[in-house]
Structures are given as structure tokens and as C-alpha cells.
Write an enzyme that holds these catalytic residues in place. Sequence first.
Site, PDB file in Angstrom:
ATOM      1  CB  CYS A   1       6.281   2.040  -6.100  1.00 50.83           C
ATOM      2  SG  CYS A   1       4.998   0.875  -5.644  1.00 50.83           S
TER       3      CYS A   1
ATOM      4  CG  HIS B   1       4.192   2.180 -11.634  1.00 50.08           C
ATOM      5  ND1 HIS B   1       5.471   2.548 -11.263  1.00 50.08           N
ATOM      6  CD2 HIS B   1       3.523   1.919 -10.475  1.00 50.08           C
ATOM      7  CE1 HIS B   1       5.567   2.502  -9.937  1.00 50.08           C
ATOM      8  NE2 HIS B   1       4.403   2.116  -9.441  1.00 50.08           N
TER       9      HIS B   1
END
Lengths: 137, 392, 347
Positions: free
Chosen positions: B85, B334
Amino acid sequence: MAEQGSIPLIWRRYPQRYRLEGNKCENCGTYFFPPRLVCPNCRRRGSLTKHVFSGKGVVESYTVVHVPPDEMAGQEPYVLALVRLEEGPVVTAVVTDVDPEDVKIGTRVRLAFRRISEQGESGLVCYGYKFAPEKGF
Amino acid sequence: MRRVAVIGAGMTRFGERWEEGMRELAVEAGVRALESAGVRGSQIQALYVGNMSGGRFIGQEHIGALAADYLGLNPIPSTRIEAACASGGLAFRQAYLSIAGGEFDLVVAGGIEKMTDVLTGQATTTLGGAADQEWETFFGATFPSIYALMARRHMHEYGTTEEQLAMVAVKNHDNGLKNPYAQFRKKITVEDVLNSSPVATPLKLLDCSPITDGAAAVVLASEEMARKITDDPVWINASAQASDTLALHSRSSFTSIPATRLAAEKAYQKAGIKPKDVDVAEVHDCFTIAEIMAVEDLGFVPKGEGGKAYEEGMFELGSDISVNTSGGLKACGHPVGATGIKQVAEVFWQLRGEAGERQIPDAEIGLTHNVGGSGATVVVHVLSRYPDLRQR
Amino acid sequence: MLVAGIVGYGAYVPRYRIKVEEIARVWNKDPEAIKKGLNLLEKSVPGLDEDSVTIAVEASRNALSRAGISPEKIGAVFVGSESPPYAVKPSATIVAEAIGSVPVMMAADLEFACKAGTQAVLNCIGLVDSGMIDYGLGVGSDTSQGRPGDALEYSASAGGAAFIIGKKDALAEVEEFYSYTTDTPDFWRKEGQEYPRHGARFTGRPAYFKHVLSASKGVMEKGGYSPSDFDYAVFHQPNGKFPLLAAKQLGIPKEKVLPGLLSPVIGNTYSGATLLGLAAVLDRAGPGDLILATSYGSGAGSDAMVIRVTDRIEEKRDKAPKVEEYVSRKKHVTYGEYVKLRRKLKV
């Protein structure tokens, strides 16, 4: 999760997953599970020897998993915990044979041998460690 | 090291982008960034692309080449950067280093993830690859459950409550409401969060960031180049990165992300600022607990007081430190590889006064905080209106 | 008299139970008739993460705790089961790997309906007695299945026990054995079939009783024992009624059978049944006590053993959980939960 049919990936870790085989740095005295290939404290000065962990531990934190990975579908809700082994290292594992509300931070647990997942209907059964409450035994 | 500035930013709307594939999203964000900077593609000297898992999400690797190809940037060097991420944040840092070190003068840093082409279960499994596959995921850990372990311990040690966690989501949804790029533009209440379905206790559905398609890109330039192109550059005052164990269980703390503390300390030192100097921060709130730990680890509040700060409305839009004005990962969405770049884009707009409805007044210093996995990689950047914050 | 003895034993019973009433409710049967007719109250049900291998490992680890030997000293591992997780691929290797006995050792799976457990122990006794190995591990473990609605569904359960055989420091000596085997088709399952079939009343007199009584009488005659010599008697227990009837016919009073009679409260653990009963008896027997243990496996055969408890029982008994602790650790499930746990639903 391992890809279905990844046999060597599963097989390679039997000593650790089946019987908690880790190691210990004779130089700094730190225990490692899973075993380290190099002591992160001593690096090349370290000297690592095999150690089989007792499997006794304490729950440091826990969560009740309601949305499992596909490989464990049907087992939810299950308790996943950070278990501090009595020698020091912490492992991530399921606490089995328990009602979720009975697991707390500080609950004492012992090693259990269980099916972790299955590589599909016809694939390998993946066994490994879980923990069970020590209470009563 | 040479000074480096951000001179343009662009992103796609984040969300379920059924009609667009990775290529369309990459071009949409890239073209907007170039337009924002006022430069032509032919001027760009290198491209860095953050992408976590094109291979698992759409079966496509070699994302660096794909992005350069479809943006029409061939034959410049194009490199994919992967750190779960934190892929976007790291792509930005590599672009920064390549200019600071003198190799290039004008570089694009982008981030992209196309996540909705697979079923949720498969996406969850792929994201699980950011954790320790052999010692966490194999044993039944999911990403929410790893953060849930931190949340439970945080509640145990500091008395943090589920209501306080919920307040993080509520605040970020309030901000997302004002962001046209956000996946969720919908107000929610603490009760909504508390009543949402459990994912991994104490985390519930509305404590979690969603699965998102999206891309973002920014244009970076050397001082000399920046001054030629624009009167309004945003300066990169610090870039810092730290690593920790892949698995949560091997860390020194379960209630903070030590790599955040280390990267932040280094960034503050490089920039010559204190945490309280920050006006606007985009932090990594993949789960509500992650934002509470972030504001503590970044030094915005003392350790353990993060939860309480949300009861006092400390990080709302326009407060001393506005946190996640974009809506954060929670409300803006996200798309893992794109998130770190989106954070830079948001801070860029805030510092330039281009953040529209969610603009905070007089933003001078901004910070971005991007986390890979459960904290094994952290990258922190300080950006501001000043080339040198020590001389402001 | 054999030289080999029992140096360690261990039991394991899963946590879940289903009551006879709960099964009878679903199939519209009279629970009282079943409880009275078969002397069954409830049976054990394995968890979703359990199978005959995990049960065998748990029992074997308990046996190792009592034996107090290092696992590398075990020269043979035999696992008796009729519910192995794999149709092709041994269970014994998984057990040996999990307890740390690999690699210099022999291992094999045994399959003989409910008799495979005692056969695994007898194999170890033979190998130890002959001097081929120092220690052997014999395990009986099952997660048996009955066809939904069939009479077997009230009894087919899960559990196991493990015995470590060696020459030194035995907690019980095996004084005599006698096996009695014929081809008797009282129970079978063909490859690819989900559930076994059985011969209903044919499983009684010509099958269970003929073999159990012949083996028990045989071992007494061979070793010169009389029924009154025994302090305890354990018989294979497909239900709660057959062992008591067998004891009656042998002239052994009910009180000597009850301590090892577990089927009323955990059901028929198949390959684990006789060994679990024996483990329960060892949990309470004193030095010098004499035990008769006779198994039965459909198809058909019986192994009878005469076991004499030694002084060492006292120091070893508390080193692992007792059968009673496993029996009383329980959580009842509904028939719906049972169907899920036993994977009877095809999803």
C-alpha cells in the site's frame, strides 16, 4: 494464501508449522519463531541453534474474524490472536476449541495441532498450529 | 542534493470504475497531471509508477512499460515500484531521489490500482499478500484482522473506544463529501459505524477503507526547471522512509507503527520543523485505528491520546492540523498503488489553494504518510510553500 | 509373558457433542427407545479443523508427555483409522512429522474397521519384543460417519488414543494377547461410497459377540486367567449395551466394565474406542491391577490383551489430561451445526 497446488511451499514449513521448531541466538540469547536465518541483533556475530518451543503462551491481543479469507470460509467467526510464547516470541494464530467471548488479553493457551486450510476439495490438507485455552487442562 | 518541487498533480475519480481498465485510468490521471503542470509529454525524462499487484488483480505485470506506452512517453525510462500500500509513496520518493541526485530534471510519479475486476474474496486474498504470507496469512490473518489486533491492544492499553474509532470514519466521510474525486460522498454517523457489520472485531465495515479503482500522478521538477515552468511550485522539504518486520507479531509494539515514528523523526529533522508546524496531513487510514496510531506516531498528539483527540474534533477540516482533507483512504478510496500519490496531490492542492470546497485557510506546510502492509514500510514526505523551511 | 510394556498413553476427544434427543428430533424417532435400547446419551463431534490425524497427533503428544522420552527414540508409528483424511497418502507420516519422530523410523496406516487401533499397538509390541525397535507408537483415531437417519448416526463419533510401547519404565505390562479373526461381512463401505452399510442384527451374535467372546476366553485360557482375576475389563463399544452383555456372558461384573465404558457419553470412536476405554481405566487403576482389554473390528476380528499395571502409573498419570477431563469438556451442538461440522452439506 498459497496458490492452490503449491506443494513445496506447504511442505517446506512442516517442522515449524507442525511442531513449533524455531531457533535461538546463542550470542544474545534471543529466541526466534519463526526461525531466523540471521540474528537481527547480532547479524554475523550471531550463532543460531534449533529450539523446539513448548507451545505454552498468553494472548497479547485478539480479534474475532467474521470475514475470512476464501480458504477458511465456513470457519468464521474464529478468534485470531497474537500469542506470546513463554520463550518470548509472538505468533499469529487461531485460538480454537473456544467460544469467542471467552478469549481475553491475558488468556493462557497451549499448542494444538489442527487443519488450517485445504487446497480445494481434491488438494492438500494444510495442517499447522493453533492454540487452545489452557483452562481445564 | 538538489531541491525538488512538485509542479502539477492530477487524479481520476476514485471508486468502482467499471467502464475503465488500468490503461484508461493511467492516461486519465497522467494527462491531468501534465495539464496541471503545463508541460508536454515530450519534456518528461522519466516515469515511476506505484502499483501493488497488477499481476493478481488483472493478470498484468510490467506496469512501468504499460504506463509509458499508453501515456505516449516512450522511450523514456519507466519503472514500477512496489511496496504494497506504500507503492505510491515510494514511487514519489524514487522520482524525488532521481531529480535530487541530478539524473533528471522533470519526472512523473504515478500510482495506479485496478481492483474491481476480481471478486471481493480474491481482492482480499491479494491484499493479504502485503502481510507475511507464510506466518500470518496462512494461519487465517486477513488485513482487517491484523489492524484489529492493534486496535484491541490499543483499547486495552490506552482506553481507546469503538466510538473514538468511529469518529475517524465520520470525520473522513465529512471531508470526502467535499471532494469530487472521492469514492464515498456520503455523510455517516458514529451510530452508522457502530452498527455496521463486524469484519474483525473491534473493526466493523465502516472502520475499513474500501476496494477502489483509481490512479493519480504528479509532476516533479528540479529547482531550475520548476522556476522556469511555474511561479507556484510546492517544495519537497523532506523525504524519509523506514522499514520494520514484515509480520506484526515480530514488532516491538502492537499499538504503534514504529517505522512511522522513525520516518517522521527523520523527515522533521530534514525539513527543520516540529510536528505542530504541520497544517495539513494526508495520513494512512486504511482502518480507523491506523489514523489514530498515525496521529500519535507522527507526534501530533502524545502516545495514547489519539482516540480522545477525535472526541475533541482535533483533526477536523480547518483545525490546527487538518488530517485527511481528501477524505483519506476511508472516504476518498484506497486504490492501493495510487494512494501515496493521491496524498501528495491533495497536499499539493491544499498548499496551492486549489482544494475547492475542502480548502483549509493559509496552508503552508503539509505532510504525507503512506504505510505498506501493517507497517513494514513507511514513507513520510514534508511539502511546503518554502524551498527551505529553516529560512521561512 | 511379553517383555514389552506400555510406557506412555494419551487420549483425545473433540469438544463438541450432540445429544441423542437432538438427532432423534430431526428423524422423528423416540429418543427414549434409543437411549434405553443402545445405552447412548450423546456422542462427540469433531470441530471443522479436526480430523483423524489431528486427533491422533493430540493423543500422541499426550502419550509422549507420559512416556517422558524424546520423540526421536520412536522407531515405528502405526495409525489405525477407518476415516483417514486421504484415501491415498499415509496418516502415520503426518503424525510422526508432527511429534518429531521422523526420519529414521518406520510408519504405516492400518485399516481394520474398529480393530485397527489395538492392531497398531500389537504391531509395536511385536517389534519391541523382537528387539527391532526400542519404542513404538500405536494410535487408534477416527472421525466416523453414519448415514443421516441411520441407526449408526446415534453412535458414530470422534476420538482417539495413543500408546507408546517400550521395554523400560513401563506403567503397565502386557502379560498376554490373543487374536481371533474370521471373514464375517457385518459392515462395509466400498470405494467412493460416502457412508458404510451394515448387516443390522447380523452385527450382533455372529459378529461382535462371537469374536469378542472368543478372543476374551482365548486369552484367559492361554494365560491361565479366570474372569475374577480382572479388576477392570474394557471391550469394544459400538454402543453402551454390547460391552455389558459381553461382560455378563464372560461372568465379569458390570462394575468392572463401567470405568472403561465411554460410549454412552462420547459414542463409538471406532479405532479409538477400546484404546480410549483402556486409557480411562489406566487413569484410575492402581499398581498391580489386572485389566482385560478386547477390541472388535467388523469384517471381523478381535484382539484381547491382559495388562498388569505397575508402580510407575502413579508418577506418569498426571503428566497429561485424563480421559474424564476430555469427556467433561464439552459444548453441545444442534443437528444443523452438526451437519456443518461433519461436512454433510455439499456446498
